[in-house]
Design a protein around this motif. Sequence first.
Motif, PDB file in Angstrom:
ATOM      1  N   GLN A 176      -1.777   9.651  -0.379  1.00 15.04           N
ATOM      2  CA  GLN A 176      -2.827   9.220  -1.267  1.00 15.04           C
ATOM      3  C   GLN A 176      -4.411   9.793  -0.288  1.00 15.04           C
ATOM      4  OE1 GLN A 176      -2.826   9.850  -4.583  1.00 15.04           O
ATOM      5  NE2 GLN A 176      -0.797   9.392  -4.613  1.00 15.04           N
ATOM      6  N   GLU A 177      -4.982  10.561  -0.823  1.00  8.22           N
ATOM      7  CA  GLU A 177      -6.923  10.382   0.402  1.00  8.22           C
ATOM      8  C   GLU A 177      -7.335   9.662  -0.486  1.00  8.22           C
ATOM      9  OE1 GLU A 177      -8.705  14.194  -0.997  1.00  8.22           O
ATOM     10  OE2 GLU A 177      -6.898  15.660   0.482  1.00  8.22           O
ATOM     11  N   THR A 178      -8.134   8.862   0.461  1.00  9.19           N
ATOM     12  CA  THR A 178      -8.765   7.954   0.222  1.00  9.19           C
ATOM     13  C   THR A 178     -10.172   8.111   0.441  1.00  9.19           C
ATOM     14  OG1 THR A 178      -8.321   7.331   2.568  1.00  9.19           O
ATOM     15  CG2 THR A 178      -7.377   5.529   0.226  1.00  9.19           C
ATOM     16  N   GLY A 179     -10.864   8.067   1.817  1.00  5.25           N
ATOM     17  CA  GLY A 179     -12.506   8.069   2.502  1.00  5.25           C
ATOM     18  C   GLY A 179     -13.473   7.323   2.030  1.00  5.25           C
ATOM     19  N   SER A 180     -14.566   7.437   2.831  1.00  2.92           N
ATOM     20  CA  SER A 180     -15.349   6.582   2.737  1.00  2.92           C
ATOM     21  C   SER A 180     -15.362   5.977   1.220  1.00  2.92           C
ATOM     22  CB  SER A 180     -16.869   7.425   3.335  1.00  2.92           C
ATOM     23  OG  SER A 180     -17.681   8.170   1.788  1.00  2.92           O
ATOM     24  N   ARG A 181     -16.373   4.769   1.370  1.00  2.00           N
ATOM     25  CA  ARG A 181     -15.982   4.157   0.139  1.00  2.00           C
ATOM     26  C   ARG A 181     -15.544   4.185  -1.035  1.00  2.00           C
ATOM     27  NH1 ARG A 181     -22.148   4.457  -2.514  1.00  2.00           N
ATOM     28  NH2 ARG A 181     -20.497   5.124  -4.360  1.00  2.00           N
ATOM     29  N   PHE A 182     -13.808   4.485  -0.825  1.00  2.00           N
ATOM     30  CA  PHE A 182     -12.592   4.299  -1.535  1.00  2.00           C
ATOM     31  C   PHE A 182     -12.820   2.799  -2.137  1.00  2.00           C
ATOM     32  CE2 PHE A 182      -8.330   3.649  -1.897  1.00  2.00           C
ATOM     33  CZ  PHE A 182      -8.170   5.151  -3.194  1.00  2.00           C
ATOM     34  N   LEU A 183     -12.605   1.865  -1.185  1.00  2.90           N
ATOM     35  CA  LEU A 183     -12.247   0.792  -1.493  1.00  2.90           C
ATOM     36  C   LEU A 183     -13.759  -0.285  -2.173  1.00  2.90           C
ATOM     37  CD1 LEU A 183     -10.852  -0.505   1.901  1.00  2.90           C
ATOM     38  CD2 LEU A 183      -9.453  -0.934  -0.067  1.00  2.90           C
ATOM     39  N   LYS A 184     -14.390  -0.032  -1.586  1.00  6.13           N
ATOM     40  CA  LYS A 184     -15.957  -0.739  -1.990  1.00  6.13           C
ATOM     41  C   LYS A 184     -15.682  -0.245  -4.045  1.00  6.13           C
ATOM     42  CE  LYS A 184     -20.619  -0.322  -2.850  1.00  6.13           C
ATOM     43  NZ  LYS A 184     -22.307   0.957  -2.284  1.00  6.13           N
ATOM     44  N   ASP A 185     -15.599   1.166  -3.991  1.00  4.63           N
ATOM     45  CA  ASP A 185     -15.898   1.808  -5.449  1.00  4.63           C
ATOM     46  C   ASP A 185     -14.291   1.087  -5.826  1.00  4.63           C
ATOM     47  OD1 ASP A 185     -17.692   3.092  -5.105  1.00  4.63           O
ATOM     48  OD2 ASP A 185     -16.823   5.159  -4.734  1.00  4.63           O
ATOM     49  N   SER A 186     -12.662   1.055  -5.527  1.00  2.39           N
ATOM     50  CA  SER A 186     -12.478   0.742  -5.786  1.00  2.39           C
ATOM     51  C   SER A 186     -12.414  -1.080  -6.881  1.00  2.39           C
ATOM     52  CB  SER A 186     -11.220  -0.221  -4.867  1.00  2.39           C
ATOM     53  OG  SER A 186     -10.404   1.386  -4.928  1.00  2.39           O
ATOM     54  N   PHE A 187     -12.971  -1.764  -5.729  1.00  2.00           N
ATOM     55  CA  PHE A 187     -13.999  -3.495  -6.284  1.00  2.00           C
ATOM     56  C   PHE A 187     -14.806  -3.692  -7.528  1.00  2.00           C
ATOM     57  CE2 PHE A 187     -11.530  -4.525  -1.997  1.00  2.00           C
ATOM     58  CZ  PHE A 187     -10.822  -5.436  -2.595  1.00  2.00           C
ATOM     59  N   PHE A 188     -15.716  -2.547  -6.794  1.00  2.00           N
ATOM     60  CA  PHE A 188     -16.818  -2.431  -7.870  1.00  2.00           C
ATOM     61  C   PHE A 188     -15.812  -1.589  -9.456  1.00  2.00           C
ATOM     62  CE2 PHE A 188     -19.555  -3.194  -4.542  1.00  2.00           C
ATOM     63  CZ  PHE A 188     -20.879  -2.354  -5.347  1.00  2.00           C
ATOM     64  N   LEU A 189     -15.155  -0.174  -9.653  1.00  2.00           N
ATOM     65  CA  LEU A 189     -14.813  -0.266 -10.928  1.00  2.00           C
ATOM     66  C   LEU A 189     -14.514  -1.696 -11.356  1.00  2.00           C
ATOM     67  CD1 LEU A 189     -15.148   2.052 -12.516  1.00  2.00           C
ATOM     68  CD2 LEU A 189     -12.606   2.608 -12.051  1.00  2.00           C
ATOM     69  N   LEU A 190     -12.959  -2.239 -10.020  1.00  2.00           N
ATOM     70  CA  LEU A 190     -12.655  -3.968 -11.267  1.00  2.00           C
ATOM     71  C   LEU A 190     -13.327  -4.792 -11.682  1.00  2.00           C
ATOM     72  CD1 LEU A 190      -9.240  -4.580 -11.267  1.00  2.00           C
ATOM     73  CD2 LEU A 190      -9.844  -6.018  -9.134  1.00  2.00           C
ATOM     74  N   GLY A 214       1.038  -1.431  -0.429  1.00  2.00           N
ATOM     75  CA  GLY A 214       0.014   0.378   0.031  1.00  2.00           C
ATOM     76  C   GLY A 214       0.818   1.107  -0.383  1.00  2.00           C
ATOM     77  N   ILE A 215       1.768   1.045   0.753  1.00  2.00           N
ATOM     78  CA  ILE A 215       3.036   2.303   0.720  1.00  2.00           C
ATOM     79  C   ILE A 215       3.529   3.214  -0.558  1.00  2.00           C
ATOM     80  CG2 ILE A 215       5.185   2.918   2.072  1.00  2.00           C
ATOM     81  CD1 ILE A 215       4.370   2.011   4.174  1.00  2.00           C
ATOM     82  N   HIS A 216       3.835   1.905  -1.094  1.00  2.00           N
ATOM     83  CA  HIS A 216       4.066   2.409  -2.566  1.00  2.00           C
ATOM     84  C   HIS A 216       3.358   2.184  -3.454  1.00  2.00           C
ATOM     85  CE1 HIS A 216       7.893   0.258  -0.549  1.00  2.00           C
ATOM     86  NE2 HIS A 216       8.326   0.701  -0.664  1.00  2.00           N
ATOM     87  N   ILE A 217       2.407   1.973  -3.583  1.00  2.00           N
ATOM     88  CA  ILE A 217       1.675   2.228  -4.479  1.00  2.00           C
ATOM     89  C   ILE A 217       0.948   3.049  -4.254  1.00  2.00           C
ATOM     90  CG2 ILE A 217      -0.745   0.975  -5.700  1.00  2.00           C
ATOM     91  CD1 ILE A 217       1.618  -0.447  -6.442  1.00  2.00           C
TER      92      ILE A 217
END
Length: 328
Positions: free
Chosen positions: A270-284, A129-132
């Motif tokens: 990087q800034e993340t915020g609410s639903r950041f992970l969910k949106d990442s998975f949905f888009l993937l 996570g740090i390096h990405i």
Amino acid sequence: MKTTMKENIFEDIFSEASYRFGFELLIMEPIKRGWLNLKWKIETNMGTFLIKQYNKERLKKYSIHELKSVFEQQNRLHRLGFPCPRILTDHEDSFFQSPGGEYFTIMEYCSGENMEPGKVSEEQMYQLGIHIGKLHSILNDGSIPYKEKPVFIPPRKEERVAYWKNVHKGIFSTGKLDLLPIIEKQLELMDYVDINKLRVDRVGWAHRDVWVDNILFHGTQLSAVLDFDRMKVDHLTLDVGRAIISGALDDNGLNVQKVMAFLDGYSLFQETGSRFLKDSFFLLWYLESEWWLDSMMDERKGPPKRFVQEMIWLSEHLLELEDMLGGK
């Protein structure tokens, strides 16, 4: 002993490498990773390097001009201390052609261990996570501005529904009835997923191939990010989703502690915020399900088989992700 085609290709390439850099070969070891492209670890009088040959058929999908620009950025990352291999250059050229017409690059050899999919530890996920996060910061610091749109433009719901119906019809015609529920699940999800509500504003230069085969570790520490060939302007969250599902999804499901470890590291840059992970998975899922879920999904082997498994898991758990990830 009769030489093989691969040995002939290596000899052809190494003759050019030796001419350009004065290498004397001590040891050569083929590396059996990747698709179509050939790779060799070479120990020479001038150090240890990796030679990467670009298969002519696969090279048709790339622009040589764009690849050279990517290599320049990879070397910039290396100069700034980011863990990635330095590409060797000769008179500012980094993409070479052998007497036999083979295209290839030479880079410093990076040592480390590839982890199996889903077997990246919690501390390793934190380091990843740090390096990405750091990678996204450096690539998008303004040094390489962009005007183009992201590579992935999410299709309209109507287009994707039509696509899945066509896949369903094709699978039915093959007689593989056991695969139909997987495609029916994709159609079902289209009634629940509103692609227009996904955050698609996190756009910039992205690696676009962050999975375990392209990551090396020394123990808990990340030692190198590899293979920048697909780097283009795209949704940064696709890198996030791909890295997490590759490292944290195993036979027991998604390891939420590993997911949060990645997020903790990424959030340092990087800034993340609410639903950041969910949106990442949905888009993937919206991008890659079309790549891997089809009438051939049960016949894929190697990395493609893993990608099929990831998309099936995402399909089955997509609507649970927000609760599973605590709204993050």
